[in-house]
Design a protein around this motif. Structure first.
Motif, PDB file in Angstrom:
ATOM      1  N   ALA A  82       0.934  -1.216  -0.132  1.00 34.51           N
ATOM      2  CA  ALA A  82       0.075   0.096   0.192  1.00 34.51           C
ATOM      3  C   ALA A  82       0.834   1.370  -0.012  1.00 34.51           C
ATOM      4  O   ALA A  82       0.500   2.189  -0.842  1.00 34.51           O
ATOM      5  CB  ALA A  82      -1.042  -0.002   1.203  1.00 34.51           C
ATOM      6  N   SER A  85       2.500   1.554  -3.505  1.00 35.68           N
ATOM      7  CA  SER A  85       1.601   2.278  -4.509  1.00 35.68           C
ATOM      8  C   SER A  85       0.962   3.756  -4.221  1.00 35.68           C
ATOM      9  O   SER A  85       0.973   4.620  -5.307  1.00 35.68           O
ATOM     10  CB  SER A  85       0.129   1.281  -4.261  1.00 35.68           C
ATOM     11  OG  SER A  85      -0.680   1.830  -5.234  1.00 35.68           O
ATOM     12  N   LEU A 297      -5.003  -2.119  -4.669  1.00 34.14           N
ATOM     13  CA  LEU A 297      -4.095  -1.241  -4.579  1.00 34.14           C
ATOM     14  C   LEU A 297      -4.449   0.144  -5.360  1.00 34.14           C
ATOM     15  O   LEU A 297      -4.498   1.033  -4.860  1.00 34.14           O
ATOM     16  CB  LEU A 297      -2.602  -1.402  -5.000  1.00 34.14           C
ATOM     17  CG  LEU A 297      -2.098  -2.414  -4.356  1.00 34.14           C
ATOM     18  CD1 LEU A 297      -0.668  -2.837  -4.883  1.00 34.14           C
ATOM     19  CD2 LEU A 297      -1.687  -2.085  -3.031  1.00 34.14           C
TER      20      LEU A 297
END
Length: 374
Positions: A82, A85, A297
């Motif tokens: 996360a 991204s 994501l």
């Protein structure tokens, strides 16, 4: 990850160095294709996602308190995919490790180890651990390039420590930044760091053989393992209306765990430029069967902007396409969730013209979509 592995990661993807780290949303140009746009992404778990193929998880490897004992700064357990991204516009490299049933853990200040500063200017402080099963072949390539693994490497001036080693057929890569040294004038690994490495090594040594590799869900469209198989350079030239055939750039020069996992997964990346290698037109990355990662994501990404559904001709009913553009007008990304895969297409404008970057990304995405669904 040691410094040599970090260099390998940088060399492996040429186009990654050219993508912006802009976090402000960008207004999409008014011109757009007439096909129906995909719905906005949601953060619901994607069915058929890969799982870790061995009996370890991040909590069994370490606790935040254990890591904080040798890291100088406030840290917390993070979701490294996360963070990656959110802080880098590229298809996250760590997804290839997860696709191969590997494990990625991070206890840090929240800055991604791959984005260096997350666009904030704040350096990464913390400890990241990556484990890749069935890694004998890829680790052998790592050692061919960099020489035999030499144990824990530390630099008091960093202050950093790292390790890349093969344990029981599992590739273990650890990267530490902000290390508290027993003697700040010596590069000898601190006692707590050695204790930590020994603990992780023992856990991996006790593992049995990994579970079988994950296979994408039935119905996933197979992608080629080479850029030319997904979109030939002649199609790039035609789609972008280029006078001359562009140069194709593929990863090379170094090696790392994520590079090896990319090869094993059948994924890859490439980019296209003018022959002067200074004017870049676009790029391509793909993760076979990677719809699970895109669904997880993309809803929260903000780099180079938040995602906006975009219309691409020839999308199947179950496919989705999303657009992201940098606020310096130099870079747009189209994320295709297509045939069960994640395919990312980049469009660049060296002159900072948004319509150029936008149109290039859309044009390339259109040709790729037609080829995959054709």
């Amino acid at each position: 990850m040691t410094q040599r592995a970090l260099v390998a990661a940088t060399l492996f993807v040429l186009v990654g160095a050219l993508t912006g780290c802009i976090t402000q949303p960008q207004t999409t140009p008014s011109a757009s294709p007439t096909a129906t746009a995909a719905p906005s992404p949601t953060a619901t778990p994607e069915a058929g996602a890969p799982e870790t193929r061995f009996d370890l998880d991040c909590d069994s490897l370490a606790s935040t308190a254990a890591v904080a004992a040798f890291i100088g700064g406030p840290i917390e357990k993070q979701d490294p995919l996360a963070n990656y991204s959110e802080q880098s516009p590229e298809l996250p490299r760590l997804t290839y490790i997860e696709a191969m049933g590997g494990l990625v853990c991070d206890w840090s200040n929240g800055v991604s180890t791959f984005s260096s500063s997350g666009g904030s200017g704040i350096p990464y402080i913390g400890t990241s651990i990556m484990i890749l099963p069935e890694a004998d072949t890829q680790f052998a390539k790592f050692e061919t390039i960099y020489g035999p693994a030499s144990g824990v490497q530390c630099s008091a001036s960093g202050p950093t420590c790292g390790l890349d080693t093969l344990v029981n057929g599992y590739w273990l890569s650890v990267e530490m930044h902000g290390v508290i040294f027993d003697d700040p004038t010596s590069d000898l690994p601190p006692a707590l760091v050695l204790e930590f490495f020994n603990s992780v090594d023992s856990l991996i040594s006790a593992l049995g053989a990994p579970a079988p590799r994950w296979s994408p869900p039935e119905g996933t469209i197979a992608l080629g393992a080479d850029c030319e198989l997904i979109i030939p350079v002649s199609d790039v030239q035609s789609a972008l209306a280029l006078t001359n055939e562009p140069s194709v750039h593929k990863p090379g020069g170094g090696w790392s765990m994520w590079a090896g996992a990319t090869v094993e997964s059948g994924g890859g990346r490439c980019s296209w430029s003018a022959n002067d290698e200074e004017t870049y037109y676009g790029g391509l990355s793909w993760l076979p069967g990677g719809a699970w990662a895109a669904e997880k994501l993309l809803p929260s990404t903000t780099n180079p902007s938040g995602v906006t559904p975009v219309a691409i001709p020839d999308l199947a009913t179950s496919d989705k396409a999303f657009l992201r553009c940098a606020d310096d007008d130099s870079h747009c990304v189209v994320d295709l969730v297509i045939g069960g895969n994640w395919v990312q297409v980049d469009g660049y404008s060296s002159s900072g013209e948004l319509t150029v970057a936008h149109d290039r990304a859309i044009a390339l995405a259109g040709v790729i979509t037609a080829r995959i669904n054709g």
